[in-house]
Design an enzyme around this catalytic site. Sequence first.
Site, PDB file in Angstrom:
ATOM      1  N   ASP A 328       0.824  -1.200   0.000  1.00  0.00           N
ATOM      2  CA  ASP A 328       0.000   0.000   0.000  1.00  0.00           C
ATOM      3  C   ASP A 328       0.865   1.261   0.000  1.00  0.00           C
ATOM      4  OD1 ASP A 328      -2.764   1.076   0.370  1.00  0.00           O
ATOM      5  OD2 ASP A 328      -1.923   1.845   2.237  1.00  0.00           O
ATOM      6  N   GLU A 357       1.830  -0.046  -4.819  1.00  0.00           N
ATOM      7  CA  GLU A 357       0.836   0.936  -5.237  1.00  0.00           C
ATOM      8  C   GLU A 357       1.517   2.300  -5.334  1.00  0.00           C
ATOM      9  OE1 GLU A 357      -3.444   2.737  -3.710  1.00  0.00           O
ATOM     10  OE2 GLU A 357      -1.782   2.480  -2.310  1.00  0.00           O
TER      11      GLU A 357
END
Length: 618
Positions: A328, A357
Amino acid sequence: MKKTLLFLLISTFTFAQIQRVEPAFWWKGMKNPELQILVYGKNIANQTIELSNGIQVKEFKKVENPNYVFITLNTDEITVPKFKINLKNGKKLVNSFDYELKQRNPNSASRNSFTSKDVMYLIMPDRFANGDYSNDSQPNLTEKANRNLPSGRHGGDLRGIIKNLDYLQNLGVTALWLTPANEDNEKQTSYHGYAQTDLYKIDGRYGTNEEYLELSRELQKRGMMLIQDYVTNHWGISHWLIQDLPTKDWIHQFSDGEGKYGFKRSNYRTTSQFDTNVAEIDKKEALNGWFDTTMPDLNQSNPLVLKYLTQNAIWWIEYAELGGLRVDTYPYNDKEAMSKWAKAITDEYPNFNIVGEAWMYSPAHISYWQKNSKIGEIDGYNSNLPSVMDFTLYTDLPHALKEEESWDKGMIKIYNSFGNDFLYPDINNILVFFENHDTERFNEIFNGDSRYYKMALTLISTVRGIPQIYYGSEIGMRGDKNKGGDADIRRDFPGGWKEDKQNAFNIQTQTKEQKEFYDFTQKILNWRKGKELIHTGKTKHYMPKEKVYVYFRYNEKEKVMVVLNNNEKEQTFDLNRFSESLNGVSKGKDVVSGKKFSISTQNKLTIAPKSSLILELE
């Protein structure tokens, strides 16, 4: 005086206990034999810690908080499978912890991971299926189940996923990405899992660590794998380590910030990571600022924090037999520390894939984060991160399908997006998608019109990279983020709860609309499994004309022609324009319909409005 002395003695004896040990066990035979064990207990640093069996300690590290001691060992030098961590007050044994060095599974280091052969399916566990109603609420976890509350806990769990693995396998999925399943014990909106409060424990409302391993093994039986969503940038403010910080610089705090921890929100400008013109104050606020008031920003440049995060990721890979990680908010971390983090993991598991990400819009910015990037070489940086997410394609695709054609609008946006492929050092190892748990539902953007979904799925399933789809889109699920917020794009999968009136997991009880979406998805994904030219082949694409985009995927053995028609009318066009790709070709068969076409440079091809063709060429 005697009463005071007695109280102090009782207090010392009472509080000098080992309350936590992390990791609670480890493995022999790791490539990196160094192990850092966190030992926690009230004033534990003021006591004597010894290991049994004559085991030598490389370092006892004490920090500013006396409730912590960090023990560093060389596991190669330990000859016993179990030993004790003994806590002593003088010569008196106060407490001990049994520590185990387990044997690794055979070939653990050379485990397979996700590649361009796979299709990744993203699930929010709380919203997929409730397989165990007994765990919906937990006495030791604050937020209780309330399915009537859109942003509340709805009861989906690991057992629900396990019970529906046949559905996923039949759909053609090969890799399962779950949003974080570790404990998130925040007071509200904890279902998303990104504010974790215990990194070594599955949230009790999802199940247990053992069930998480069971899920992984059940996937492996089906030739599938489990991908863990890992968060290095922040934890939940209720995390036990945050509540009693080992060091002040464990998290980022601002002298002019708010509240107990000096909170200041990130400005979210992560281009500051490589901007040569950046003001240091902007860079600091981007990287050290918090995502939210309940998500303290971790300081990965602190060696103890970095070691903790590295070992925790490896622990889950080894324990749960993971097939990959999705990380993330990658650019919000200390990039030098994260380079070490990624390298430590891939050194331990050479075939292991990690996708980050990097939510940026320029392919130059995104490619900076992929391992061995030429862009990164400009400032001497190598992320060691194997894979990134193609946010450029995600951004351009809906615009391309909605806009009227012009010089720089419409289908040309897709063409231009792939024109930047030269920037990526490993173009096959990027994640391609048209939605996820943070974005507007694709089927909402196009008002449930299956034709747009089919074109988008055709595209991500046949271009370079690893396709990722979001749970429920394969049955036409919608959700309006602009009206209902994040909860609306994270609706419950129909049939995942016993009280649901309709079950979309069963193809016999799917609605006509759901079946149209499902059948198309199943056909393409299962076809894709065995197509090496899609996994690793080359691409040749042709500039869109009249809203028609044509590209070819090919290798030395075979060739596929893909056509996307974004017109509201049927289109017929000459094939001689594609002669360099159609040399020696005479026939083509559509993968979905089975319809055969006469394909030669002397012929024309007709395609239905708002549709796609995947033609296997002969």
